[in-house]
Design an enzyme around this catalytic site. Structure first.
Site, PDB file in Angstrom:
ATOM      1  N   GLU A 240       1.314   1.697  28.959  1.00  0.00           N
ATOM      2  CA  GLU A 240       1.409   0.657  29.985  1.00  0.00           C
ATOM      3  C   GLU A 240       1.005   1.295  31.298  1.00  0.00           C
ATOM      4  OE1 GLU A 240       4.523  -0.314  32.444  1.00  0.00           O
ATOM      5  OE2 GLU A 240       2.649  -1.117  33.213  1.00  0.00           O
TER       6      GLU A 240
ATOM      7  N   CYS B  23       4.525  -1.118  39.179  1.00  0.00           N
ATOM      8  CA  CYS B  23       3.249  -1.429  38.530  1.00  0.00           C
ATOM      9  C   CYS B  23       2.981  -2.929  38.601  1.00  0.00           C
ATOM     10  CB  CYS B  23       3.214  -0.914  37.103  1.00  0.00           C
ATOM     11  SG  CYS B  23       4.660  -1.353  36.181  1.00  0.00           S
TER      12      CYS B  23
END
Ligand code: ADP
Length: 502
Positions: free
Chosen positions: A246, A280
């Site tokens: 990720e 993020c």
């Protein structure tokens, strides 16, 4: 000042590498001294994890989950203490420091609770006498490499389900947050989990690379796109290994002409400035319809001018420092780039005045919001590249929501996004066409919950190393069929007769 060790095969070991220090990004104070992992400690940890794998997978799901329940209680009992350590090590304001720990115990609760839930499916067969099942098996040894910005939650996103599913773990915490790593290892040590099932090696990228190259079956990675893509390419060339990564995003919020502007402004401020833009899922683009643009801009700019930047341990602070000098340098570089690309700067608190830096915090890594407006152009790098800081572009659009979605999708990433509108057709259009893994309506684009999948599309992710969907990366599925008849009968009308020569 305390000095700490790695945790390998149930023992605290000093290792062969030099020491490094953990620094408080708000004050510059040294928080502790930690050993830099080398290939040698990583190798020992992987060997221990391989050795422990057989015994661990032989336990029942429920027995494995018992160790995780102990961790769950420790996370709750040490909530205040560990939340403060998170804030001291990574600079997130204190409610975020504590929320990081809360999210970790939510994940552990989900994983341990899932041990008693059905796993796999019972699948009908064409042949009445056959029972067919989808079963899962652990992959073996899982290497976990995690970033600094969720130093307690993300490790448990990786490790909780992984362990309950019967894998053993070698984990490397981020070099910026080794103290959080130390406390998590202490918690595992307190559970008396069998030696070698959980191993923690402190250190930098080279220790992470040694895990990727080592004798592990799966690599879970959360961090930058550069490193993640390197890891996934490397793993792809190693048959039998798999990975789930990720990575970052260049996330956006779309504010349509039908938006409730209270919700729009609130969502934008939360998404752009929480964690000082270092999530993020943080939003660096606000795509706003021309009919509401001026009002949105004026309200967003007012808040960006006034959000409190300061001591992250102070409950009145909204934004703490950024994590280190390299983040400041990157932030300024991208602010300059935006100017060069034609940005009209609306808020420039990039360099805080001395008076804005809290007393006793002069050695911290301080920045404030940088907000600009810019005409959309597909070639603008400032609209495409992730900054990981409070660097926010306002982009005005005309026409229907499809135009906003086109701009929204015009980035290599696809992690998180949101639409703000009172018109359900616009919301559903965005839901169906937005190229993101995490998508919100009338909310900030931050704030994931562990019982939902977490991961992105395009450059943002490959597989989901996080939350419940990590189960796909850390298990192998077996399609298992059992015959309950004394005759063999085949599907698709295939003859089961064995024909012999007369
Ligand atoms: P961030 O920008 O969030 O710090 P990084 O991708 O640099 O993201 O770091 C995330 C994690 O990956 C950290 O634990 C870091 O030490 C580790 N890491 C960095 N470089 C490598 C590498 N080449 N191989 C494996 N792990 C790495």
């Amino acid at each position: 000042m305390a000095e700490y060790d790695h945790y390998v095969d149930g023992e605290w070991v000093a290792g062969a590498g030099e020491d490094f220090e953990s620094e408080n990004p708000a004050t510059g104070e040294t928080l502790g001294t930690f050993p830099q992992g080398t290939a040698s400690e990583v190798e020992s940890a992987i060997a221990a994890a391989n050795e422990a794998a057989e015994g661990w997978r032989d336990l029942s799901y429920i027995d494995r989950a018992e160790y995780l329940w102990d961790i769950y209680h420790e996370l709750r009992d040490r909530h205040e203490e560990l939340g403060e350590v998170v804030t001291k090590e990574c600079g997130k304001e204190i409610s975020e420091g504590k929320a990081d720990v809360t999210e970790a115990w939510h994940m552990v609760e989900w994983a341990a609770g899932n041990a008693r839930h059905p796993h796999g499916d019972i699948v009908p067969s064409e042949i009445a006498s056959k029972d067919a099942y989808m079963r899962r098996k652990p992959r073996g040894v899982v290497g976990c490499i995690t970033p600094w910005n969720f130093p307690v939650a993300i490790p448990f996103w990786h490790m909780a389900v992984t362990l309950v599913e019967g894998n053993t773990v070698v984990w490397k915490p981020a070099e910026q947050t080794p103290w959080c790593g130390q406390i998590i290892a202490e918690m595992f040590d307190d559970t008396d989990i069998p030696d070698g099932v959980f191993n923690m090696v402190q250190g930098f990228g080279d220790a992470g690379a040694a895990i990727v190259e080592g004798d592990v079956d799966t690599v879970l990675f959360t961090g930058s796109a550069e490193v993640g893509h390197e890891i996934s390419q490397q793993v792809a060339s190693d048959p039998g290994k798999n990975t789930a990564c990720e990575m970052g995003g260049k996330n956006a919020i779309v504010v349509t002409e039908e938006a409730d502007l209270d919700i729009a402004v609130h969502s934008a401020v939360m998404s752009s400035f929480k964690t000082t833009g270092q999530r993020c899922v943080s939003s660096e683009r606000l795509i706003v319809h021309t009919d509401v643009y001026e009002e949105f801009k004026s309200r967003f700019v007012d808040l960006a001018e006034s959000v409190s930047v300061g001591d992250p341990l102070d409950e009145d602070t909204f934004m703490g420092p950024v994590v280190d000098e390299s983040q400041i340098e990157k932030f300024h570089r991208y602010n300059d780039l935006a100017r060069q690309e034609g940005a009209e700067v609306l808020v420039d608190r990039a360099e805080l005045d001395d008076g804005e830096i809290p007393a006793g915090h002069a050695e911290g890594h301080w920045v404030g919001p940088f907000v600009y407006e810019i005409d959309y152009d597909t070639d603008l790098r400032c609209l495409k590249e992730e900054v990981f800081g409070p660097h926010v572009a306002l982009v005005e659009y005309e026409g229907d929501v499809d135009r906003a979605i086109e701009i929204h999708n015009d980035v290599p990433y696809g992690l998180a996004g949101a639409v703000v509108s009172e018109d359900y057709r616009q919301i559903n259009r965005y839901r169906d066409r937005g190229e993101v893994g995490l998508s919100y309506g009338n909310l900030p684009c931050i704030g994931a919950e562990v019982q939902l999948p977490f991961g992105g599309v395009k450059k943002s992710g490959e597989g989901a190393p996080s939350a419940r969907e990590v189960i796909e990366a850390v298990t192998e599925r077996t399609a298992w069929t059992l015959n309950n008849s004394s005759d063999i009968e085949m599907a698709q009308g295939l003859s089961a007769d064995i024909k012999t020569e007369e």
